[in-house]
Enzyme design. Structure first.
Site, PDB file in Angstrom:
ATOM      1  N   ASP A  46       0.856  -1.210   0.000  1.00  0.00           N
ATOM      2  CA  ASP A  46       0.000   0.000   0.000  1.00  0.00           C
ATOM      3  C   ASP A  46       0.886   1.252   0.000  1.00  0.00           C
ATOM      4  OD1 ASP A  46      -0.776   0.547   3.539  1.00  0.00           O
ATOM      5  OD2 ASP A  46       0.985  -0.375   2.606  1.00  0.00           O
ATOM      6  N   ASP A  60       6.842   1.155   1.941  1.00  0.00           N
ATOM      7  CA  ASP A  60       6.587   0.160   0.890  1.00  0.00           C
ATOM      8  C   ASP A  60       7.516   0.422  -0.306  1.00  0.00           C
ATOM      9  OD1 ASP A  60       3.923   1.047   2.273  1.00  0.00           O
ATOM     10  OD2 ASP A  60       3.541  -1.020   1.638  1.00  0.00           O
ATOM     11  N   ASN A  68      -2.411   2.808   3.438  1.00  0.00           N
ATOM     12  CA  ASN A  68      -1.862   4.108   3.842  1.00  0.00           C
ATOM     13  C   ASN A  68      -2.641   5.262   3.231  1.00  0.00           C
ATOM     14  OD1 ASN A  68       0.417   3.402   5.444  1.00  0.00           O
ATOM     15  ND2 ASN A  68       1.447   2.717   3.584  1.00  0.00           N
ATOM     16  N   THR A  88       2.904  -6.096   2.585  1.00  0.00           N
ATOM     17  CA  THR A  88       3.377  -5.000   3.453  1.00  0.00           C
ATOM     18  C   THR A  88       2.281  -3.951   3.657  1.00  0.00           C
ATOM     19  OG1 THR A  88       4.267  -3.714   1.603  1.00  0.00           O
ATOM     20  CG2 THR A  88       5.742  -5.316   2.642  1.00  0.00           C
ATOM     21  N   PHE A 137      -0.977  -0.838  12.292  1.00  0.00           N
ATOM     22  CA  PHE A 137      -1.825  -0.255  11.246  1.00  0.00           C
ATOM     23  C   PHE A 137      -2.336  -1.281  10.230  1.00  0.00           C
ATOM     24  CE2 PHE A 137      -3.497   3.118   8.691  1.00  0.00           C
ATOM     25  CZ  PHE A 137      -3.302   2.737   7.364  1.00  0.00           C
ATOM     26  N   ASN A 138      -1.457  -2.083   9.646  1.00  0.00           N
ATOM     27  CA  ASN A 138      -1.886  -2.993   8.577  1.00  0.00           C
ATOM     28  C   ASN A 138      -2.965  -3.959   9.056  1.00  0.00           C
ATOM     29  OD1 ASN A 138      -0.170  -1.945   6.637  1.00  0.00           O
ATOM     30  ND2 ASN A 138       1.499  -3.349   7.146  1.00  0.00           N
ATOM     31  N   HIS A 163       9.574   0.070   8.140  1.00  0.00           N
ATOM     32  CA  HIS A 163       8.951  -1.198   8.497  1.00  0.00           C
ATOM     33  C   HIS A 163       9.001  -2.222   7.352  1.00  0.00           C
ATOM     34  CE1 HIS A 163       6.857   0.875  11.925  1.00  0.00           C
ATOM     35  NE2 HIS A 163       6.730   1.858  11.064  1.00  0.00           N
ATOM     36  N   ASP A 164       8.460  -1.831   6.197  1.00  0.00           N
ATOM     37  CA  ASP A 164       8.241  -2.803   5.112  1.00  0.00           C
ATOM     38  C   ASP A 164       9.545  -3.316   4.528  1.00  0.00           C
ATOM     39  OD1 ASP A 164       5.398  -0.867   3.941  1.00  0.00           O
ATOM     40  OD2 ASP A 164       5.574  -2.375   5.529  1.00  0.00           O
TER      41      ASP A 164
HETATM   42  O1  RIB Z   1       2.506  -0.114  10.805  1.00  0.00           O
HETATM   43  C1  RIB Z   1       3.381   0.094   9.720  1.00  0.00           C
HETATM   44  C2  RIB Z   1       2.769  -0.406   8.451  1.00  0.00           C
HETATM   45  O2  RIB Z   1       1.592   0.334   8.147  1.00  0.00           O
HETATM   46  C3  RIB Z   1       3.677  -0.210   7.225  1.00  0.00           C
HETATM   47  O3  RIB Z   1       3.426  -1.233   6.303  1.00  0.00           O
HETATM   48  C4  RIB Z   1       3.235   1.112   6.663  1.00  0.00           C
HETATM   49  O4  RIB Z   1       3.493   1.233   5.255  1.00  0.00           O
HETATM   50  C5  RIB Z   1       1.762   1.036   6.906  1.00  0.00           C
HETATM   51  O5  RIB Z   1       1.193   0.291   5.838  1.00  0.00           O
HETATM   52 CA    CA Z   2       2.842  -0.637   3.994  1.00  0.00          CA
END
Ligand code: RIB
Ligand code: CA
Length: 319
Positions: free
Chosen positions: A11, A16, A40, A127, A170-171, A244-245
């Site tokens: 996303d 990403d 996102n 991701t 979040f994801n 993160h990703d």
């Molecule tokens: O919590 C972080 C994740 O949420 C990452 O993948 C960021 O791109 C968002 O999608």
């Molecule tokens: Ca992401």
């Protein structure tokens, strides 16, 4: 030697974008498809961004569109775009319309087709929210048997999102129902916030990335993205120094960078619950719960920071 096929469902999203760049720069691997999910930023932007990113990084792969909403959501969610990913989802970079066209098949069918073609060698990454993966499993129940590995950025023993305080990652929070279905059906390598926060980049790490991007106009995108991430993390205190990703993808492409432990993970799926989207990581499995997840418990921050610098150098020299 044949390259190992990979797919990234994402996303984009600043981190990403780094994940895609890292995968494309990794020797011995080949991106077969990049698929977009809403997360996102709305699907209209993640779809445009995946097409543009494939073009910018020179990736000859299928690009397919997936879900534009979660499986179950009965209220609008607060996006992180304005804070972490900028208005376009790619920081403050405004890209022209992509010249490429998307695949004529939806993400979940492209993922399955490429898994069949890869004959068990495909590494599938997610991701973003797991909506497309859940839909792929509904349409193609034998997908798990066709994969070499399935790795997500998501979850954790703590959160960064949620309607009632930061209990969820979040994801997972965007689509808890999808996460529940995926954890029920798949063997998941879960790179959650515990590992990604342990790999937070220092200002020195990010300035080194900026330097290694070089000054060539050809590498303008990664340089601009890094400059945005530096400004956003240093001036506004956002977590753009936590890529993160890219760590999730690196965890599979560079074995040893991340350490995983077997466990059983469940998700709070009730819409509107105060802990909606929270993941519960059970390493002891006292009641005989099955292992459905390999959870990232440790990560090598120095190795990750070095790798991110190498990614920037790769594009400074390649394109
Ligand atoms: O919590 C972080 C994740 O949420 C990452 O993948 C960021 O791109 C968002 O999608
Ligand atoms: Ca992401």
């Amino acid at each position: 030697m044949n390259k190992i096929p990979i797919i990234i469902d994402c996303d984009p999203g600043v981190d990403d974008s780094y994940a895609i760049a890292l995968a494309n720069a990794a020797p011995g691997y080949e991106i077969r498809a990049i698929t977009a999910v809403e997360g996102n930023v709305p699907a209209s932007l993640t779809r445009k961004n995946v097409l543009c990113l494939a073009e910018i990084f020179g990736i000859d792969c299928r690009v397919a569109f997936g879900a534009d909403r979660p499986l179950v959501r009965n209220y609008e969610i607060d996006r992180t775009a304005e804070h972490v990913h900028g208005q376009t989802g790619l920081g403050d970079i405004v890209l022209p319309p992509p010249s490429r066209k998307p695949d004529d098949k939806p993400a979940w069918d492209v993922i399955y087709e490429e898994a069949v073609k890869a004959q068990g060698n495909l590494i599938l990454f997610a991701t973003g929210p797991l909506t497309n993966i859940a839909l792929a499993l509904r349409a193609h129940p034998d997908l798990p048997s066709l994969l070499s590995r399935f790795c997500i950025m998501g979850g954790g023993t703590f959160g960064n999102s949620g309607a009632y305080g930061k209990k969820a990652e979040f994801n997972i929070w965007v689509d808890p129902a999808a996460a529940g279905e995926v954890l029920e059906k798949m063997d998941v390598y879960m790179v959650g916030l515990d590992a990604t926060h342990a790999c937070a980049l220092t200002p020195a790490d990010m300035n080194r990335m900026r330097e290694l991007c070089g000054t060539s106009p050809k590498n303008w995108f990664l340089r601009s993205l890094t400059e945005f991430a530096i400004r956003n993390s240093e001036e506004l205190g956002m977590d753009n120094n936590i890529i993160h990703d890219a760590l999730a993808v690196a965890s599979m492409l560079y074995p040893g960078m991340v350490t995983f432990e077997d466990c059983h993970v469940t998700v709070e799926e009730r819409p509107g619950a105060e802990n909606e989207g929270q993941t519960y990581v059970d390493f002891e499995r006292k009641n005989g719960e099955k292992v459905n997840c390999h959870f990232a418990v440790k990560a090598d921050q120095a190795a990750f920071a070095k790798r991110m610098g190498e990614v920037c150098r790769y594009y400074a020299e390649k394109i």
